[in-house]
Design a protein around this motif. Sequence first.
Motif, PDB file in Angstrom:
ATOM      1  N   SER A  10       0.824  -1.215   0.000  1.00 19.36           N
ATOM      2  CA  SER A  10       0.000   0.000   0.000  1.00 19.36           C
ATOM      3  C   SER A  10       0.855   1.260   0.000  1.00 19.36           C
ATOM      4  N   LEU A  11       1.920   1.261   0.791  1.00 15.94           N
ATOM      5  CA  LEU A  11       2.803   2.430   0.836  1.00 15.94           C
ATOM      6  C   LEU A  11       3.395   2.712  -0.539  1.00 15.94           C
ATOM      7  N   LEU A  12       3.897   1.673  -1.177  1.00 13.89           N
ATOM      8  CA  LEU A  12       4.593   1.865  -2.452  1.00 13.89           C
ATOM      9  C   LEU A  12       3.660   2.239  -3.593  1.00 13.89           C
ATOM     10  N   THR A  13       2.389   1.830  -3.513  1.00 13.50           N
ATOM     11  CA  THR A  13       1.495   1.989  -4.670  1.00 13.50           C
ATOM     12  C   THR A  13       0.356   2.968  -4.470  1.00 13.50           C
ATOM     13  N   GLY A  14       0.025   3.314  -3.229  1.00 13.73           N
ATOM     14  CA  GLY A  14      -1.124   4.178  -2.994  1.00 13.73           C
ATOM     15  C   GLY A  14      -2.454   3.468  -3.148  1.00 13.73           C
ATOM     16  N   LEU A  15      -2.436   2.133  -3.144  1.00 15.58           N
ATOM     17  CA  LEU A  15      -3.644   1.321  -3.281  1.00 15.58           C
ATOM     18  C   LEU A  15      -3.866   0.516  -2.009  1.00 15.58           C
ATOM     19  N   TYR A  16      -5.075   0.011  -1.844  1.00 12.72           N
ATOM     20  CA  TYR A  16      -5.267  -0.990  -0.803  1.00 12.72           C
ATOM     21  C   TYR A  16      -4.535  -2.255  -1.216  1.00 12.72           C
ATOM     22  N   PRO A  17      -4.052  -3.050  -0.251  1.00  9.66           N
ATOM     23  CA  PRO A  17      -3.098  -4.116  -0.590  1.00  9.66           C
ATOM     24  C   PRO A  17      -3.613  -5.147  -1.582  1.00  9.66           C
TER      25      PRO A  17
END
Length: 613
Positions: A130-137
């Motif tokens: 999530s941190l790296l992509t800005g998405l929910y996991p």
Amino acid sequence: MRQRSIDRGASVGLQEAHRRPDAASIRAQASPIGRLDDRSLRPNWRRWAIELVLAIVPVLSAFPCLAAEPAAGAAPRPNIVVILSDDMGYSDLGCYGGEIATPNLDALAQGGLRFTQFYNTARCCPTRASLLTGLYPHQAGVGHMMDDKQLPGYTGNLNTSCRTIPEVLRTAGYRSYAVGKWHVTRHTAPDGPKDNWPLQRGFDRYYGTIHGAGSFFDPSSLVRDNTMISPYADPEYRPAVYYYTDAIAEHAVRFIADHARQHADKPFFMYVAFTTAHWPMHALPEDIAKYRGKYDAGYAAIRQARFEKAARLGVIDPAQGLSPGAESWEAVADRRWEAAGMEVYAAMVDRMDQGIGRIVAELKRTGRFDDTLIFYLQDNGACAEPMGRSGKKEHPNIERPAQPTLPPMKPEEFAAAGSVPRQTRDGFPVRMGSKVMPGPADTYVAYGRGWANVSNTPFREYKHWVHEGGIATPLIAHWPRGIAARGELRAQPGHVIDLAATCRELAGAAYPADATPLEGRSLLPAFENKPIEREALYWEHEGNRAVRVGDWKLVAKHGKPWELYDLSRDRTESNNLVAKFPDRAAQMAALYEAYARRALVEDWQKVQGRKPQ
């Protein structure tokens, strides 16, 4: 609080031309056409230049060949350093109520902001995804751990529909560096596949471990750039004593120095992922010595002291009370062994803070500190897993043998694949259990549920669960030229998904149309103490699930009914209001179900029934 203006008049001299705008200016400048008020008509060449650059950067982003080489000194954008620690609780840092010495993080908090309602995803690799992509996991393919369940949200691998922060920022001229724990791919063998290793996901340099845990004195899956290495046959880094926390900090320092020397005209993004304080409890003797006897009073006394200090600091509301204690100190059979676990844990955190101090010092030495936004946060709540607290055949509960009992390893040999090594380099067996005092390389012990409950003061539950103890994290934000506030608190709810959106906005980078749209929101309004507009925040891990709307949180453990809490009065989640407000609970449950359908969340029973591929 209103941000300080970047227009301080012509008297500041030519050096002011190289300063970067604050957060308020960057947000305003994102749409320069709409800013033709009286101030924008002032004869200020600096402001016009900044607006022009920020207007052009998104256009250039569509043409990587142009955006990749900005003119020297042209981009009024900050460097960004994201520091993530591992398996730590809300109250561990000094500036959040803890007794552990964290002067460098405390100084960043004093010079910037502390968020009091920030969240992660309750587990190591989902938070990293999530941190790296800005998405929910689940949207990034990492809905659980690093195995492939043959379901789109549970592949154990970052998917091709997401974009990482460095992949997005590269289009705006940023260089990117990563150090530490990666843990977003199931492919950890020396020969790969490497399509989801850091350099293939946007980073220019990398030093760290591909999988999720291991010895601090001999980490497995250690990689420099794209090559797996042994820490004991590495010609580029040969300390007198190898300790992974030090190695992470040292390589962060080196990458900053190299960037200043080789790419001074470009901004950079750096991701520093410490494994502190994930089990095993490994620390250096000089750090352990600082905490000898510190925890002899037991769980309740330390927890109460943290509660009182956190209340004084303002990071909790003391009127909401303290959740029940998890363990009784009076019932502990071997208090010296139990206290030692927390002593080593504290030593690990202390050493990490020392490393962060070295990173800050290098930013200052290279003249980049004022122009760098530093975030610090944690990947989940404290860990109550009982790893190593009892012995087993491969890792016996024995005193340390007088002599090695296994053949020594060659320097070029890799540590055993997986999290737990069988032996040390010099042939001693790695031991577990109550006869094993934690700290040295031949031990492998976790600090246990009682201390995890202390770390999560004042909340309930732990890593894995999505009650507040599992998902609440400190967030420190420090940026001298972009955040005017000093030592202030921010109560706006935020989530690890917001970091990518914040980085993208600050960089002026265009987000690709063919990627899954960002779920996160920029934190820049919160820097100015303004709301972060969003419908809701969501969680799911191992069937544990939650949704937060405003101050209301609906939460449930796997297989259990929903619970409803008003977090403005009850962040310890002590007074379940689901029976009192059934309509609100039903509305929030419907929101969660809609989220689960669109975000690739599956029923946990279904996921468990899938055999890993």
